[in-house]
Write an enzyme that holds these catalytic residues in place. Structure first.
Site, PDB file in Angstrom:
ATOM      1  N   PRO A  13      11.925  -0.680  -0.328  1.00  0.00           N
ATOM      2  CA  PRO A  13      12.585   0.171   0.657  1.00  0.00           C
ATOM      3  C   PRO A  13      11.656   0.740   1.725  1.00  0.00           C
ATOM      4  CG  PRO A  13      12.478   1.257  -1.483  1.00  0.00           C
ATOM      5  CD  PRO A  13      12.088  -0.174  -1.690  1.00  0.00           C
ATOM      6  N   ASN A  14      12.198   0.743   2.937  1.00  0.00           N
ATOM      7  CA  ASN A  14      11.573   1.315   4.139  1.00  0.00           C
ATOM      8  C   ASN A  14      10.451   0.460   4.723  1.00  0.00           C
ATOM      9  OD1 ASN A  14      13.217   3.727   4.164  1.00  0.00           O
ATOM     10  ND2 ASN A  14      12.072   4.336   2.344  1.00  0.00           N
ATOM     11  N   ARG A  21       6.597   3.880  12.524  1.00  0.00           N
ATOM     12  CA  ARG A  21       6.190   5.266  12.245  1.00  0.00           C
ATOM     13  C   ARG A  21       4.990   5.259  11.300  1.00  0.00           C
ATOM     14  NH1 ARG A  21       9.990   9.380  12.611  1.00  0.00           N
ATOM     15  NH2 ARG A  21       8.155  10.648  12.274  1.00  0.00           N
ATOM     16  N   TYR A  26       0.165   3.410   7.312  1.00  0.00           N
ATOM     17  CA  TYR A  26       0.594   2.043   6.983  1.00  0.00           C
ATOM     18  C   TYR A  26       0.161   0.987   8.004  1.00  0.00           C
ATOM     19  CZ  TYR A  26       3.464   4.607   3.664  1.00  0.00           C
ATOM     20  OH  TYR A  26       3.876   5.424   2.647  1.00  0.00           O
ATOM     21  N   ASN A  77       5.514  -5.577  -3.247  1.00  0.00           N
ATOM     22  CA  ASN A  77       5.261  -4.183  -2.890  1.00  0.00           C
ATOM     23  C   ASN A  77       6.594  -3.462  -3.095  1.00  0.00           C
ATOM     24  OD1 ASN A  77       4.835  -1.674  -1.831  1.00  0.00           O
ATOM     25  ND2 ASN A  77       3.856  -2.393   0.061  1.00  0.00           N
ATOM     26  N   ALA A  80       8.568   2.818  -2.734  1.00  0.00           N
ATOM     27  CA  ALA A  80       8.794   4.033  -3.541  1.00  0.00           C
ATOM     28  C   ALA A  80       9.296   3.712  -4.950  1.00  0.00           C
ATOM     29  CB  ALA A  80       9.770   4.951  -2.824  1.00  0.00           C
ATOM     30  N   HIS A  83       7.163   4.016  -8.212  1.00  0.00           N
ATOM     31  CA  HIS A  83       6.946   5.269  -8.943  1.00  0.00           C
ATOM     32  C   HIS A  83       8.178   5.744  -9.706  1.00  0.00           C
ATOM     33  CE1 HIS A  83       3.642   4.978  -6.165  1.00  0.00           C
ATOM     34  NE2 HIS A  83       4.444   5.151  -5.124  1.00  0.00           N
ATOM     35  N   ASP A  90      11.760  -3.849 -15.802  1.00  0.00           N
ATOM     36  CA  ASP A  90      12.485  -4.673 -16.772  1.00  0.00           C
ATOM     37  C   ASP A  90      12.888  -6.018 -16.167  1.00  0.00           C
ATOM     38  OD1 ASP A  90      12.203  -2.763 -18.706  1.00  0.00           O
ATOM     39  OD2 ASP A  90      14.219  -1.934 -18.505  1.00  0.00           O
ATOM     40  N   GLU A 101       0.881  -6.703  -7.790  1.00  0.00           N
ATOM     41  CA  GLU A 101       1.459  -5.528  -7.125  1.00  0.00           C
ATOM     42  C   GLU A 101       0.566  -5.186  -5.936  1.00  0.00           C
ATOM     43  OE1 GLU A 101       1.642  -2.206  -9.845  1.00  0.00           O
ATOM     44  OE2 GLU A 101       1.897  -0.764  -8.218  1.00  0.00           O
ATOM     45  N   HIS A 103      -0.017  -2.617  -2.469  1.00  0.00           N
ATOM     46  CA  HIS A 103       0.336  -1.448  -1.644  1.00  0.00           C
ATOM     47  C   HIS A 103      -0.565  -1.421  -0.424  1.00  0.00           C
ATOM     48  CE1 HIS A 103       2.876   0.114  -4.773  1.00  0.00           C
ATOM     49  NE2 HIS A 103       1.930  -0.195  -5.628  1.00  0.00           N
ATOM     50  N   LEU A 104       0.024  -1.089   0.701  1.00  0.00           N
ATOM     51  CA  LEU A 104      -0.755  -0.978   1.935  1.00  0.00           C
ATOM     52  C   LEU A 104      -1.759   0.170   1.836  1.00  0.00           C
ATOM     53  CD1 LEU A 104       2.405  -1.353   4.084  1.00  0.00           C
ATOM     54  CD2 LEU A 104       0.445  -2.874   4.340  1.00  0.00           C
ATOM     55  N   SER A 105      -1.266   1.305   1.375  1.00  0.00           N
ATOM     56  CA  SER A 105      -2.115   2.506   1.289  1.00  0.00           C
ATOM     57  C   SER A 105      -2.768   2.584  -0.092  1.00  0.00           C
ATOM     58  CB  SER A 105      -1.268   3.754   1.540  1.00  0.00           C
ATOM     59  OG  SER A 105      -0.263   3.876   0.533  1.00  0.00           O
ATOM     60  N   ARG A 110      -3.446   9.582  -2.556  1.00  0.00           N
ATOM     61  CA  ARG A 110      -2.313  10.285  -1.941  1.00  0.00           C
ATOM     62  C   ARG A 110      -1.704  11.296  -2.920  1.00  0.00           C
ATOM     63  NH1 ARG A 110       1.484   6.164   1.029  1.00  0.00           N
ATOM     64  NH2 ARG A 110       2.187   8.131   1.953  1.00  0.00           N
ATOM     65  N   ARG A 114       2.440   9.589  -6.481  1.00  0.00           N
ATOM     66  CA  ARG A 114       2.232   8.157  -6.167  1.00  0.00           C
ATOM     67  C   ARG A 114       1.183   7.519  -7.074  1.00  0.00           C
ATOM     68  NH1 ARG A 114       4.975   7.495  -1.180  1.00  0.00           N
ATOM     69  NH2 ARG A 114       4.911   9.408   0.036  1.00  0.00           N
TER      70      ARG A 114
HETATM   71  O1  CA2 Z   1       1.356   1.924   0.398  1.00  0.00           O
HETATM   72  C1  CA2 Z   1       2.368   1.264   0.134  1.00  0.00           C
HETATM   73  O2  CA2 Z   1       2.486   0.076   0.400  1.00  0.00           O
HETATM   74  C2  CA2 Z   1       3.553   1.972  -0.526  1.00  0.00           C
HETATM   75  O3  CA2 Z   1       4.151   1.057  -1.458  1.00  0.00           O
HETATM   76  C3  CA2 Z   1       4.523   2.297   0.594  1.00  0.00           C
HETATM   77  C4  CA2 Z   1       5.725   3.136   0.152  1.00  0.00           C
HETATM   78  C5  CA2 Z   1       5.281   4.331  -0.671  1.00  0.00           C
HETATM   79  O4  CA2 Z   1       6.418   5.007  -1.182  1.00  0.00           O
HETATM   80  C6  CA2 Z   1       4.361   3.959  -1.809  1.00  0.00           C
HETATM   81  O5  CA2 Z   1       3.948   5.128  -2.475  1.00  0.00           O
HETATM   82  C7  CA2 Z   1       3.156   3.210  -1.297  1.00  0.00           C
HETATM   83  C8  CA2 Z   1       6.514   3.646   1.346  1.00  0.00           C
HETATM   84  C9  CA2 Z   1       6.934   2.628   2.354  1.00  0.00           C
HETATM   85  C10 CA2 Z   1       7.452   3.373   3.546  1.00  0.00           C
HETATM   86  O6  CA2 Z   1       7.239   2.616   4.684  1.00  0.00           O
HETATM   87  C11 CA2 Z   1       7.280   3.259   5.883  1.00  0.00           C
HETATM   88  C12 CA2 Z   1       7.201   2.450   6.993  1.00  0.00           C
HETATM   89  C13 CA2 Z   1       7.201   3.015   8.241  1.00  0.00           C
HETATM   90  C14 CA2 Z   1       7.290   4.380   8.381  1.00  0.00           C
HETATM   91  C15 CA2 Z   1       7.367   5.182   7.279  1.00  0.00           C
HETATM   92  C16 CA2 Z   1       7.365   4.615   6.029  1.00  0.00           C
END
Ligand code: CA2
Length: 150
Positions: A13-14, A21, A26, A77, A80, A83, A90, A101, A103-105, A110, A114
């Site tokens: 998601p997202n 943003r 990210y 990836n 959210a 977590h 499963d 797995e 993650h960008l960040s 953080r 997370r």
């Molecule tokens: O660092 C990552 O790749 C995460 O999986 C990104 C998730 C976050 O919930 C994880 O803790 C770490 C969030 C993705 C949200 O993506 C956005 C993209 C543009 C603007 C805001 C959020």
């Protein structure tokens, strides 16, 4: 030439909002940019790459189920859901397809919520904090692993 391995990239998601943003967390690349570059890498590695992104947990689970006996490796990836989702854990356990797995960040630098992942202990490996490069690193490592195991 040997048969192509099939790698499925899943984004949660997202992540379809990447580049729009929070570039300080990210990066400035869009998800399309990342997948385009990954597809070019996959071609060089003789890998067939498929990609799926969804904001819905049940759609991610359905796509994971579809990978059963179809994908050789998954790079995920879960965003959210990393977590929160026992259901995605499963689903991955139910198909017996190895996965990394990504993650960008750096989730460990953080907020405390997370720091825990429902997937890390069942993943072949975890990459975080390298930005979009993390996907390319995961693909390179998956290609090596698949070539070793044939
Ligand atoms: O660092 C990552 O790749 C995460 O999986 C990104 C998730 C976050 O919930 C994880 O803790 C770490 C969030 C993705 C949200 O993506 C956005 C993209 C543009 C603007 C805001 C959020």
């Amino acid at each position: 030439m040997t048969a192509k391995h099939n790698v499925l990239v899943i984004n949660g998601p997202n992540l379809n909002r990447l580049g729009l943003r929070q570039p300080e967390i990210y990066g400035s690349q869009t998800l399309n940019d990342i997948i385009e570059s990954l597809t070019a890498d996959a071609e060089k590695l003789n890998i067939e790459l498929n990609h799926f992104q969804s904001n819905a947990e049940h759609e991610l689970i359905e796509r994971i189920h579809q990978a059963y006996q179809q994908a050789d490796f998954i790079i995920i990836n879960p965003a959210a859901y990393t977590h929160t989702s026992v259901a995605i854990r499963d689903a991955l356990l139910s198909i017996d397809v190895p996965f990394y797995e990504v993650h960008l960040s750096n989730i460990h630098s953080r907020e405390p919520f997370r720091h825990h992942s429902y997937l890390s202990d069942i993943a072949e490996g975890v990459i975080c904090g390298f930005g979009p490069q993390g996907y390319a690193m995961a693909l390179g490592a998956a290609a090596q692993l698949l070539a070793q195991n044939k």
